[in-house]
Design an enzyme around this catalytic site. Structure first.
Site, PDB file in Angstrom:
ATOM      1  N   ASP A  20      27.611  36.048 -16.380  1.00  0.00           N
ATOM      2  CA  ASP A  20      26.451  35.338 -15.861  1.00  0.00           C
ATOM      3  C   ASP A  20      25.663  34.747 -17.036  1.00  0.00           C
ATOM      4  OD1 ASP A  20      24.386  34.670 -13.876  1.00  0.00           O
ATOM      5  OD2 ASP A  20      23.238  36.276 -14.826  1.00  0.00           O
ATOM      6  N   ASP A  22      21.699  33.212 -16.983  1.00  0.00           N
ATOM      7  CA  ASP A  22      20.273  33.565 -17.055  1.00  0.00           C
ATOM      8  C   ASP A  22      20.072  35.065 -16.885  1.00  0.00           C
ATOM      9  OD1 ASP A  22      18.667  30.797 -16.806  1.00  0.00           O
ATOM     10  OD2 ASP A  22      20.435  30.698 -15.530  1.00  0.00           O
ATOM     11  N   ASP A 184      23.336  40.612 -14.549  1.00  0.00           N
ATOM     12  CA  ASP A 184      22.055  41.297 -14.719  1.00  0.00           C
ATOM     13  C   ASP A 184      21.380  41.645 -13.395  1.00  0.00           C
ATOM     14  OD1 ASP A 184      21.359  38.504 -14.154  1.00  0.00           O
ATOM     15  OD2 ASP A 184      19.318  39.093 -14.683  1.00  0.00           O
TER      16      ASP A 184
END
Length: 234
Positions: A20, A22, A184
């Site tokens: 991922d 961001d 995240d």
């Protein structure tokens, strides 16, 4: 944050990893704050705080814009005309400052290099539009690590739907069970579980303002460098 024993994962012969963007590789909150507040100012709407924005990141830019507009308008859902105007100004401002107020998390470059050295093929999969993600990776010098980049519009559905992960596995030529998802948030974990990919979450990301330790994942790490070390040699 306590880092669990990742020994079971180290025994797997991973072929690839999907990462991922961001909140996992780059802290982009500063970019969001600047672009969104410039957008709001042009629309004669009140500003929004970084704390509020941090809880809205992760489900794609369209969702972010709608959430921000509703937030500053006391929960009122934006109509199509307002959304279209906001979306146009947001794109303008985000592209103008992309990466200027963002920073790479510690251990990311080292960790990606170590995963590649281990023989893993890497793809970046993000809900961020490709037009934002591609230059950001290049500006931060991270694009060299990835064979593929897929943004939020690349497939018919976004994470947490498993489709983007399954399509990314196809592009990498790797089986889902041998492809590690690194993210995240619950978006990444839910998509990975549904796709059949093992998943590890970083401890420092956004996760919609909720503790990442509460998300069902195979492990949690404080940096991508830690993850690479704990997985051991290929």
């Amino acid at each position: 944050m306590h880092i669990p024993d990742l020994a079971p994962l180290s025994l797997l012969r991973f072929e690839a990893a999907i990462v991922d963007l961001d909140g996992t590789m780059v802290d982009t909150l500063g970019d969001f704050v600047v672009a969104l507040n410039r957008m709001l100012a042009e629309l004669a709407l009140p500003p929004i705080t970084a704390e509020a924005i941090g809880q809205m990141i992760g489900k794609g830019s369209e969702h972010l814009i709608r959430s921000v507009l509703a937030h500053v308008r006391c929960g009122e859902t934006p109509d199509a005309a307002l959304f279209d105007a906001a979306w146009a100004r947001y794109q303008h401002h985000y592209l103008a400052i992309n990466g200027q107020h963002a920073s790479i998390y510690a251990g990311v470059a080292e960790g990606l290099a170590a995963l590649r050295a281990r023989g893993l093929r890497l793809a970046c999969l993000t809900n961020k539009p490709t037009a934002f993600a591609r230059p950001l990776l290049a500006i931060k010098g991270l694009d060299v690590h990835f064979e593929h980049l897929f943004g939020g519009e690349a497939f018919e559905r976004k994470k947490p739907d498993p489709l983007p992960l399954l399509k990314t596995c196809e592009a990498l030529g790797s089986a889902p069970a041998r492809t590690l998802m690194i993210g995240d948030s619950s978006n990444d974990a839910q998509a990975a579980r549904a796709a059949g990919c093992p998943v590890v979450l970083v401890s420092y990301g956004y996760n919609h303002g909720q503790p990442v330790s509460e998300v069902d994942a195979d492990g949690y790490v404080d940096s991508l460098a830690d993850l690479a070390r704990m997985l051991g040699p290929g």
